[in-house]
Design a protein around this motif. Structure first.
Motif, short mmCIF file in Angstrom:
data_model
loop_
_atom_site.label_atom_id
_atom_site.label_comp_id
_atom_site.label_asym_id
_atom_site.label_seq_id
_atom_site.Cartn_x
_atom_site.Cartn_y
_atom_site.Cartn_z
N LYS A 272 -21.02 31.81 -0.54
CA LYS A 272 -19.95 30.81 -0.58
C LYS A 272 -19.19 30.88 -1.90
CE LYS A 272 -21.24 27.34 2.24
NZ LYS A 272 -22.24 26.29 2.32
N VAL A 273 -19.93 30.81 -2.99
CA VAL A 273 -19.30 30.88 -4.30
C VAL A 273 -19.95 32.01 -5.10
CG1 VAL A 273 -18.90 29.65 -6.48
CG2 VAL A 273 -18.72 28.43 -4.30
N ILE A 274 -19.11 32.86 -5.69
CA ILE A 274 -19.64 33.98 -6.48
C ILE A 274 -19.22 33.85 -7.93
CG2 ILE A 274 -19.59 36.50 -6.82
CD1 ILE A 274 -19.10 36.78 -3.78
N VAL A 275 -20.21 33.98 -8.81
CA VAL A 275 -19.96 33.97 -10.25
C VAL A 275 -20.34 35.35 -10.78
CG1 VAL A 275 -20.74 33.03 -12.47
CG2 VAL A 275 -20.35 31.49 -10.53
N ALA A 276 -19.49 35.92 -11.64
CA ALA A 276 -19.83 37.20 -12.24
C ALA A 276 -19.82 37.07 -13.76
CB ALA A 276 -18.84 38.27 -11.81
N ILE A 277 -20.86 37.61 -14.37
CA ILE A 277 -20.91 37.68 -15.83
C ILE A 277 -20.98 39.15 -16.20
CG2 ILE A 277 -22.19 37.05 -17.92
CD1 ILE A 277 -23.30 34.63 -16.41
N ASN A 278 -19.94 39.63 -16.89
CA ASN A 278 -19.88 41.06 -17.19
C ASN A 278 -19.01 41.25 -18.42
OD1 ASN A 278 -19.24 43.97 -17.03
ND2 ASN A 278 -20.20 43.81 -15.00
N ALA A 289 -15.29 37.71 -7.33
CA ALA A 289 -15.86 36.52 -7.96
C ALA A 289 -14.89 35.34 -7.90
CB ALA A 289 -16.23 36.83 -9.41
N ASP A 290 -15.42 34.18 -7.60
CA ASP A 290 -14.61 32.96 -7.68
C ASP A 290 -14.44 32.56 -9.13
OD1 ASP A 290 -14.46 32.13 -4.72
OD2 ASP A 290 -16.57 32.60 -5.04
N TYR A 291 -15.51 32.76 -9.90
CA TYR A 291 -15.47 32.45 -11.32
C TYR A 291 -16.02 33.63 -12.09
CZ TYR A 291 -14.98 27.82 -9.36
OH TYR A 291 -14.55 26.74 -8.62
N GLY A 292 -15.18 34.15 -12.98
CA GLY A 292 -15.61 35.29 -13.78
C GLY A 292 -15.77 34.88 -15.23
N LEU A 293 -16.80 35.42 -15.86
CA LEU A 293 -17.03 35.13 -17.27
C LEU A 293 -17.15 36.48 -17.95
CD1 LEU A 293 -17.49 32.72 -19.14
CD2 LEU A 293 -19.89 32.73 -18.46
N VAL A 294 -16.17 36.78 -18.82
CA VAL A 294 -16.17 38.08 -19.48
C VAL A 294 -16.89 37.94 -20.81
CG1 VAL A 294 -14.75 39.96 -20.40
CG2 VAL A 294 -13.97 38.68 -18.39
N GLY A 295 -17.96 38.69 -20.98
CA GLY A 295 -18.67 38.60 -22.25
C GLY A 295 -20.05 39.22 -22.16
N LYS B 241 -16.82 23.69 -13.69
CA LYS B 241 -16.16 24.10 -12.44
C LYS B 241 -17.17 24.17 -11.28
CE LYS B 241 -11.73 25.69 -13.04
NZ LYS B 241 -11.13 25.98 -14.35
N LEU B 242 -18.36 24.67 -11.57
CA LEU B 242 -19.37 24.76 -10.51
C LEU B 242 -19.78 23.37 -10.03
CD1 LEU B 242 -21.70 27.66 -11.75
CD2 LEU B 242 -20.01 27.74 -9.91
N LYS B 243 -19.74 22.40 -10.97
CA LYS B 243 -20.14 21.04 -10.60
C LYS B 243 -19.02 20.29 -9.89
CE LYS B 243 -23.73 20.05 -13.97
NZ LYS B 243 -24.02 19.65 -15.34
N THR B 244 -17.81 20.34 -10.45
CA THR B 244 -16.76 19.44 -9.95
C THR B 244 -15.82 20.10 -8.95
OG1 THR B 244 -15.38 20.02 -11.82
CG2 THR B 244 -16.77 18.08 -12.07
N GLU B 245 -15.61 21.42 -9.10
CA GLU B 245 -14.66 22.09 -8.21
C GLU B 245 -15.39 22.71 -7.02
OE1 GLU B 245 -11.13 24.22 -10.19
OE2 GLU B 245 -12.30 25.85 -9.29
N ALA B 246 -16.33 23.61 -7.32
CA ALA B 246 -17.06 24.29 -6.25
C ALA B 246 -18.14 23.39 -5.65
CB ALA B 246 -17.69 25.57 -6.79
N LYS B 247 -18.62 22.46 -6.43
CA LYS B 247 -19.67 21.52 -6.00
C LYS B 247 -20.91 22.23 -5.44
CE LYS B 247 -16.71 17.53 -5.06
NZ LYS B 247 -15.33 18.01 -5.20
N VAL B 248 -21.29 23.31 -6.09
CA VAL B 248 -22.50 24.00 -5.63
C VAL B 248 -23.71 23.70 -6.50
CG1 VAL B 248 -21.51 25.92 -4.30
CG2 VAL B 248 -21.64 26.11 -6.79
N ILE B 249 -23.49 23.05 -7.64
CA ILE B 249 -24.65 22.59 -8.42
C ILE B 249 -24.40 21.14 -8.80
CG2 ILE B 249 -25.21 24.89 -9.32
CD1 ILE B 249 -23.99 24.12 -11.98
N SER B 250 -25.50 20.46 -9.13
CA SER B 250 -25.27 19.05 -9.49
C SER B 250 -25.80 18.78 -10.89
CB SER B 250 -25.97 18.15 -8.48
OG SER B 250 -27.27 18.62 -8.26
#
Ligand SMILES: Cc1cc2nc3c(=O)[nH]c(=O)nc-3n(C[C@H](O)[C@H](O)[C@H](O)COP(=O)(O)OP(=O)(O)OC[C@H]3O[C@@H](n4cnc5c(N)ncnc54)[C@H](O)[C@@H]3O)c2cc1C
Lengths: 308, 250
Positions: A272-278, A289-295, B241-250
């Motif tokens: 459903k939601v994908i986060v990438a850290i790279n 990725a829905d949310y990407g974190l570069v670092g 963002k994961l908490k308030t926008e995507a709401k996948v964690i609390s």
């Protein structure tokens, strides 16, 4: 039409996938029966009888089926297959091992890893590592198929249906169980966890995977890996996510130090939601990725753990 | 011991498959083709068995149109002793392939058949198991280790919970997983030598197998696209963002 679902279990307990396979089966026919073949499986059989939509559970409880070896399990399924229009199993390593053998013995073409049911003989399935979705129609009278559990919901519970014990004498002269090296983990199973955090080659070694533990604890997550991380010996094989590993579709997937090769994406891009850290801003993983974190992950992971 | 290794010509694993605009299939025109990676692992394992003195002959076989002879030549260059091309232009399903291979097994009587666990185009993961069923042989699928010992073969299998080891009576069918070995590259002298190795062609129609389709391909579509995401500046922004926008964690 009547569907036989082969239960996924570890003798002691029914796996959550079974309920999802039943969910696919109810889209095909109203009459569903489940086969639980194993050793000391009474508890698993009761669980199967409580899946909504199941009309009957057949139990074969014998030491001969303890390890669900393909040779005799396939013979068993063939033996009881009369009267069914469809045979379903999870596309787990057990289902993938047994079901094609069943299909060949029954002279039917198997349809592998369906992700959608159109009607009783038409199904959707991913091909080319999920880069294309094929709609295929089975022309065989008896349809044998495996189900990608992550693409289906779990069924509700019902009060237990009938459980019937069958006895089936089998001698498996072809193969013998030698040993199992089970990966012990307190964490939820990869394909059942609501959150998955996976590490790739960027983790550098097995010890560094400990950096994922604290985060996984806080999120109730399962830990996965890329092929590169498994090949390098950082973590065991059963943690591999991808085209040829496990297919997951959790609410949240966090890819850490994973570049995002086609074969890895095939196993997680329906999350459903994908986060990438790279640390590489051009890594292909950022495209899904829905949310990407570069670092640098070695800075980001401890920060993430304390922010949760 | 004779070892038979069925191999498949497929899209190169680095190439992303594209769907034809008319949705009839995947477009393979001018796409780079190669030996299926799992088949390379199968060939490598067979050659290692021969090098270790456990196998006397390695036969590679491929089923398809003329183009698959290219992959058979690769198998010969890698060390297979001879190759068999089962010629057909038909689109075949795993069951058909398994039936054709079963005929070949009947003719050749290999003690061991080693094949890839799946091909990266159709992703079916069926042929080895079906061949084992049709030839009434034991099967060791998803192998990460293969040990041949007096009349038996021990196969360590990659399974969902870890590693399972089984002992199979020979003759047997083994399918390869990724970690069984790391395939070698063919050297130039071996590529030259391969040109002189025997490659026999058999018309599929002569093998007396019913190749009528059992599955109809209705259409092929692109998978649904993911909405493009955002790059966040910090861990705290991510968590918010994961908490308030995507709401996948609390
Ligand atoms: C037949 C076949 C089947 C395959 N099946 C699978 C499969 O099922 N699953 C699978 O995963 N792969 C599979 N692969 C392999 C796949 O092609 C890739 O090789 C693999 O996924 C790469 O793993 P990776 O992303 O961890 O490594 P790499 O591609 O090497 O990526 C490592 C990433 O880590 C990043 N990184 C490095 N250091 C840091 C740091 N300090 N901080 C942040 N980021 C960092 C880098 O920028 C890079 O993007 C298969 C391949 C084949 C041929």
């Amino acid at each position: 039409m009547k569907v036989l679902v082969i239960a996924e279990h570890d003798n002691g307990q029914l796996k959550a996938e079974t309920s999802k396979v039943v969910n696919a089966a109810v889209k095909v026919a109203s009459s569903i029966e489940v086969l639980v073949a194993g050793h000391n499986v009474s508890e698993a059989a009761v669980s199967a009888s409580e899946i909504d939509g199941v009309a009957k559970v057949h139990v074969v409880d014998s030491a001969a089926f303890e390890h669900q070896l393909a040779e005799n399990t396939a013979d068993l399924v063939v033996e009881i297959s009369g009267g069914y229009s469809h045979i379903f199993a999870s596309a787990s390593t057990t289902g993938k091992n047994i079901l094609p053998r069943v299909a060949a013995l029954l002279d039917t073409s198997q349809i592998s890893e369906i992700i959608d049911v159109i009607d009783s003989d038409t199904f959707k399935r991913p091909i080319y590592a999920g880069n294309a979705i094929a709609t295929v129609k089975s022309l065989d009278a008896l349809k044998v198929l495996t189900v990608r559990a992550s693409a289906f919901d779990s069924q509700a519970q019902q009060s237990p249906c009938e459980v019937e014990t069958l006895s089936f004498d089998v001698t498996n002269t072809l193969s013998e169980f030698v040993s199992i090296e089970q990966t012990e983990s307190e964490r939820p199973e990869l394909n059942a966890a609501p959150v998955v955090i996976s590490g790739g080659r960027g983790m550098q070694n097995g010890e560094n995977f400990a950096l994922l533990n604290g985060i996984a604890d806080k999120l109730g997550a399962a830990i996965g890996a890329s092929r590169a991380a498994v090949d390098a010996g950082f973590v065991p094989n059963d943690m591999q996510v991808g085209q040829t590993g496990k297919i997951v579709a959790p609410d949240l997937y966090i890819a850490v130090g994973i570049s995002g090769a086609i074969q890895h994406l095939a196993g997680m891009k329906d999350s459903k939601v994908i986060v990438a850290i790279n640390k590489d801003p051009d890594a292909p993983i950022f495209q899904v990725a829905d949310y990407g974190l570069v670092g640098d992950l070695f800075d980001m992971l401890p920060e993430l753990e304390s922010a949760l | 011991m004779k070892v038979l290794v069925p191999i498949k010509r497929v899209i190169d694993y680095n190439v992303k498959a594209r769907v034809k605009p008319d949705n009839t299939d995947v477009d393979l025109t001018n796409v780079k083709m190669a030996m299926n990676p799992f088949c390379e692992i199968a060939i490598e394992e067979a050659i290692r068995l021969k090098e270790a003195g456990n196998a006397s002959e390695v036969i590679a076989v491929s089923i398809g149109d003329k183009a698959c002879q290219e992959q058979l030549r690769t198998a010969l260059a890698l060390g297979a002793d001879k190759a068999i091309h089962i010629q057909t232009d038909a689109k075949l399903e795993s069951l058909h392939i398994a039936k054709l291979l079963a005929k070949l097994v009947e003719q050749q009587q290999p003690e061991l058949v080693i094949l890839g666990k799946q091909s990266i185009d159709s992703d079916n993961n069926q042929t080895g198991q079906m061949l084992a069923a049709l030839t009434k042989r034991s099967q060791g699928t998803f192998a990460s280790k293969v040990v041949v010992e007096s009349g038996k073969v021990q196969v360590t299998r990659e399974v969902d919970g870890g590693l399972q080891t089984v002992s199979l009576s020979l003759p047997a069918v083994v399918t390869t997983d990724l970690r069984l070995n790391e395939p070698r590259y063919a050297s130039l002298p071996n590529i030259m030598k391969a040109k002189r190795k025997p490659l026999e062609t058999i018309e599929a129609s002569t093998l007396d197998v019913d190749l009528t389709p059992r599955v109809e391909l209705i259409k092929v579509e692109e998978p649904s696209k993911r909405e493009s995401g955002v790059i966040v500046e910090s861990v705290s922004e991510l968590v918010t963002k994961l908490k308030t926008e995507a709401k996948v964690i609390s």
